[in-house]
Enzyme design. Structure first.
Site, PDB file in Angstrom:
ATOM      1  CG  HIS A  13      -2.082   0.966   1.056  1.00  0.00           C
ATOM      2  ND1 HIS A  13      -3.379   0.555   0.909  1.00  0.00           N
ATOM      3  CD2 HIS A  13      -2.117   2.319   0.984  1.00  0.00           C
ATOM      4  CE1 HIS A  13      -4.174   1.613   0.778  1.00  0.00           C
ATOM      5  NE2 HIS A  13      -3.420   2.702   0.824  1.00  0.00           N
ATOM      6  CG  HIS A  15      -1.574   6.017  -2.671  1.00  0.00           C
ATOM      7  ND1 HIS A  15      -2.555   5.652  -3.560  1.00  0.00           N
ATOM      8  CD2 HIS A  15      -2.025   5.669  -1.446  1.00  0.00           C
ATOM      9  CE1 HIS A  15      -3.567   5.117  -2.893  1.00  0.00           C
ATOM     10  NE2 HIS A  15      -3.263   5.109  -1.613  1.00  0.00           N
ATOM     11  CG  HIS A 199      -8.071   3.054  -0.839  1.00  0.00           C
ATOM     12  ND1 HIS A 199      -7.392   2.498  -1.877  1.00  0.00           N
ATOM     13  CD2 HIS A 199      -7.195   3.903  -0.219  1.00  0.00           C
ATOM     14  CE1 HIS A 199      -6.154   2.983  -1.909  1.00  0.00           C
ATOM     15  NE2 HIS A 199      -6.014   3.835  -0.906  1.00  0.00           N
ATOM     16  CD  GLU A 202      -7.358   5.805   6.523  1.00  0.00           C
ATOM     17  OE1 GLU A 202      -6.302   5.911   7.168  1.00  0.00           O
ATOM     18  OE2 GLU A 202      -7.463   6.146   5.337  1.00  0.00           O
ATOM     19  CG  ASP A 280      -2.058   5.621   2.720  1.00  0.00           C
ATOM     20  OD1 ASP A 280      -2.183   5.572   1.486  1.00  0.00           O
ATOM     21  OD2 ASP A 280      -2.982   5.981   3.464  1.00  0.00           O
ATOM     22  CG  ASP A 281      -0.416   8.804   0.435  1.00  0.00           C
ATOM     23  OD1 ASP A 281      -0.119   8.780  -0.775  1.00  0.00           O
ATOM     24  OD2 ASP A 281      -1.521   8.447   0.885  1.00  0.00           O
TER      25      ASP A 281
END
Length: 357
Positions: A13, A15, A199, A202, A280-281
């Site tokens: 995961h 991006h 996704h 969350e 994630d980021d």
């Protein structure tokens, strides 16, 4: 305690724009004379009270960063640096997620955008000793017909080799769009053998996870962490073998949970869910892959054996070839069976180890 940067793992995961290093963002912004929000370059963009964090602040900053990626060279640089950073943290397999529509205007369309990422993934894999696969993702903010176009494009490049497209995702604000309308796009991807990796769960709770499970039939769910709030939803995830890409740093950065200790990682694992930790980021949340394992260790008390099991879960949930999975699981076993540095000063008898491969 063993070095978590040496623990072999898969990263499922991450991006594309969100993987960017801060100095890289600064370089690109300067090249295009773009003024960046200060929050993007202070190395701690979302350090706010939990009540002041949230999606809209995150999206504004993400869009500002994405606006600095404007060429094939920029795209290749991001893939190369993401692979290098992952390899340095013990990641042996990276499945990087990209929505090509964001970069298509600068490289001649969505097809060239995907092909650039694919080629860059193959080059970066060879350069850094890591397997990089690609996930093509649609956006909830766009029309479901756009998602079908992307699914067909992803299907043309499907495979399990280095650089191949391995999955199809659905990202952006979970609260937007009608989940059921994206089902046909996932049908296209599934027929091509791609993993369904939307996704969910969350920003929204277990009801949304149930909707994603029903309408999109996922192999993995990006996040899914709020399944911990409903025993029936969590049991369904476990029964169907759906993996959860859990990103503690993201959960904290968006204010879903105020502190690392509140992320229900232990609940998910103890229920038998297949959990793959992800960053994630990193650009936005200020934490990379190893930091997520550190959270499991320090905030949730995971032992080295349990951390090795998490790493093994990430490998099993990946779309790596069977031979790659077997090799990486053996490497996880080797990490766990290596002497614990604490034993060098431990006067007690050697402790037993558990093989998890």
């Amino acid at each position: 305690m063993r070095d978590l940067a040496r623990l072999p793992k898969a990263h499922l995961h991450l991006h594309f724009t969100g993987s960017m290093r801060v100095p890289t963002l600064v370089d690109m912004a300067a090249a295009y004379n773009v003024r960046l929000p200060e929050a993007l370059v202070d190395n701690d963009p979302l350090r706010l009270p939990a009540t002041e964090r949230g999606w809209f602040r995150f999206q504004r900053l993400y869009d500002a960063a994405r606006a600095c990626v404007r060429s094939e060279a920029d795209m290749r640089r991001l893939v190369d640096e993401a692979a290098a950073d992952d390899a340095a943290e013990g990641s042996r397999r990276l499945e990087i997620q990209v929505d090509p529509t964001s970069y298509a205007p600068f490289v001649g369309g969505i097809t060239p955008a995907v092909e650039i990422v694919i080629d860059a993934a193959r080059v970066a894999s060879a350069a850094h000793g890591i397997e990089v696969g690609v996930i093509v993702a649609a956006s909830r903010m766009k029309h479901p017909l756009d998602a079908r176009t992307l699914a067909r494009l992803a299907a043309r490049h499907a495979g399990d080799g280095v650089g191949d497209v391995v999955g199809f995702g659905l990202s952006n604000d979970e609260r937007r769009g009608d989940t059921s309308q994206f089902g046909p796009a996932f049908d296209i991807a599934r027929r091509a053998g791609l993993a369904a990796v939307p996704h969910g769960g969350e920003l929204l709770g277990p009801d949304h996870i149930g909707e994603v499970m029903r309408e999109l039939v996922p192999d993995r769910i990006g996040h899914g962490v709020r399944a911990a709030e409903d025993e029936r939803v969590l049991a369904a995830i476990v029964e169907r073998g759906v993996a959860l890409e859990v990103n503690p740093g993201s959960n904290i950065g968006l204010g879903v949970y105020a502190e690392a200790s509140e992320v229900p990682l232990r609940t998910l694992v103890d229920a038998g869910a297949l959990v793959a930790l992800g960053a994630d980021d990193p650009l936005l949340f200020g934490s990379r892959l190893v930091d997520q394992y550190e959270i499991a260790r320090t905030a949730h008390g995971f032992t080295d054996t349990e951390l090795a099991a998490l790493a093994a879960s990430s490998i099993r949930a990946s779309r790596a070839s069977e031979s790659t999975r077997t090799r990486l699981l053996a490497e996880v076993d080797a990490w766990l069976l290596a002497p614990d540095p604490a034993d060098a000063v431990d006067t007690h008898p050697a402790r037993g180890t558990v093989t998890i491969g």
